[in-house]
Design an enzyme around this catalytic site. Sequence first.
Site, short mmCIF file in Angstrom:
data_model
loop_
_atom_site.label_atom_id
_atom_site.label_comp_id
_atom_site.label_asym_id
_atom_site.label_seq_id
_atom_site.Cartn_x
_atom_site.Cartn_y
_atom_site.Cartn_z
N ARG A 59 2.12 2.60 -3.77
CA ARG A 59 1.69 3.86 -4.37
C ARG A 59 0.40 4.42 -3.78
O ARG A 59 0.32 5.58 -3.41
CB ARG A 59 1.48 3.69 -5.89
N THR A 60 -0.63 3.58 -3.73
CA THR A 60 -1.94 4.10 -3.36
C THR A 60 -1.93 4.59 -1.91
O THR A 60 -2.38 5.69 -1.61
CB THR A 60 -3.02 3.03 -3.57
N LYS A 89 -9.49 -10.43 14.77
CA LYS A 89 -10.28 -11.10 15.82
C LYS A 89 -11.68 -11.41 15.33
O LYS A 89 -12.55 -11.79 16.10
CB LYS A 89 -10.38 -10.18 17.05
N ARG A 110 -8.55 -0.17 1.10
CA ARG A 110 -8.23 -1.23 0.13
C ARG A 110 -8.59 -2.56 0.78
O ARG A 110 -8.26 -2.82 1.94
CB ARG A 110 -6.75 -1.22 -0.24
N HIS A 138 -10.57 0.01 -9.13
CA HIS A 138 -9.56 0.89 -8.54
C HIS A 138 -9.78 2.26 -9.18
O HIS A 138 -8.98 2.72 -10.01
CB HIS A 138 -8.17 0.32 -8.85
N1 CP Z 1 -1.01 0.94 -8.66
C1 CP Z 1 -1.23 0.52 -7.40
O1 CP Z 1 -2.39 0.37 -6.95
O2 CP Z 1 -0.08 0.30 -6.69
P1 CP Z 1 -0.03 -0.18 -5.18
O3 CP Z 1 -0.59 -1.58 -5.12
O4 CP Z 1 1.41 -0.11 -4.79
O5 CP Z 1 -0.89 0.75 -4.36
#
Ligand code: CP
Length: 311
Positions: A59-60, A89, A110, A138
Amino acid sequence: MTKFNLQHVVESQQFDRELIDVVFSVASQMKEDLSGSGQLRYSLAGKIMASLFYEPSTRTRFSFECAMRRLGGSVITTENAREFSSASKGESLHDTTRIMNGYADIIVMRHNEAGSAEKAAQVSNIPIINAGDGAGQHPTQALLDLFTIQDCFQGIEGLNIAMVGDLKYGRTVRSLSYLLTKFDNVKLYFVAPTVCQMENDIKAYLDKYQVPWFEETDFEKVLPEVDCVYMTRIQKERFNVYEDYVEAAGKYILGPENVRLMKENAIIMHPLPRVDEIPPAVDDDPRAQYFEQAQNGLYIRMALLYLLLHR
Ligand code: CP
């Protein structure tokens, strides 16, 4: 629009009511434009977004990349930054961030370590968006969660919200808790296995802002009391002790028989991905909002990209 003064989006505590309103207002316009003519009133043509994901995502990552492309910008990305960038590396996050500053206008990152987005922000002249940092935060998920709740109830004040599942390692519930302190008369119910209860830093923050919270192990007792049930996955990958994972897994499942205990106008949310905590049999219940929630991520992320690149 000029009221948006953030340089980076690293944690939920950066957002006050005014900033939340600005983001929601632009996100609503994005939603209206995409649901209507498809003609957007905003553009990021000529801008480049680097998406650096050291942990898996559906999703993100896809919603950010889609958001940038919908706005006319472009995306540079790697499938798995841990394996396919020079991190494999031994390159430091510091160096990678500085290098990407020369190629892109904004970085969406991320990472598996809490605090990594903040570290990147400290050495970046272009905006960093935290797309999840380990068990840390998040914030863009929290904004889309709040946007979804507001859309369903036309407001947040006075709502009772249950957070269920992995509250210890769950960055989405941590970030959402911070945002909920901005609204009056919200009550939180934490329903979690003993090994993954909400951490004390969040409880202390809620206390500081006088948000009542309750810990409860009896799921069925909580369900009739709340307006929103926010389910989460028990995140196997975050447990150091396998036996703890086994103890927590499968403890709280929201099946059709439990949904029947909920208020008629309550909603069910989940940041997804899910494993077994909400069976597909619940998906057609009008209270299930998790697919709409994921869709709202697109509009919130379009708004954030636009606002950060047009400060
Ligand atoms: N909700 C969420 O962060 O989903 P993903 O890990 O798929 O990005």
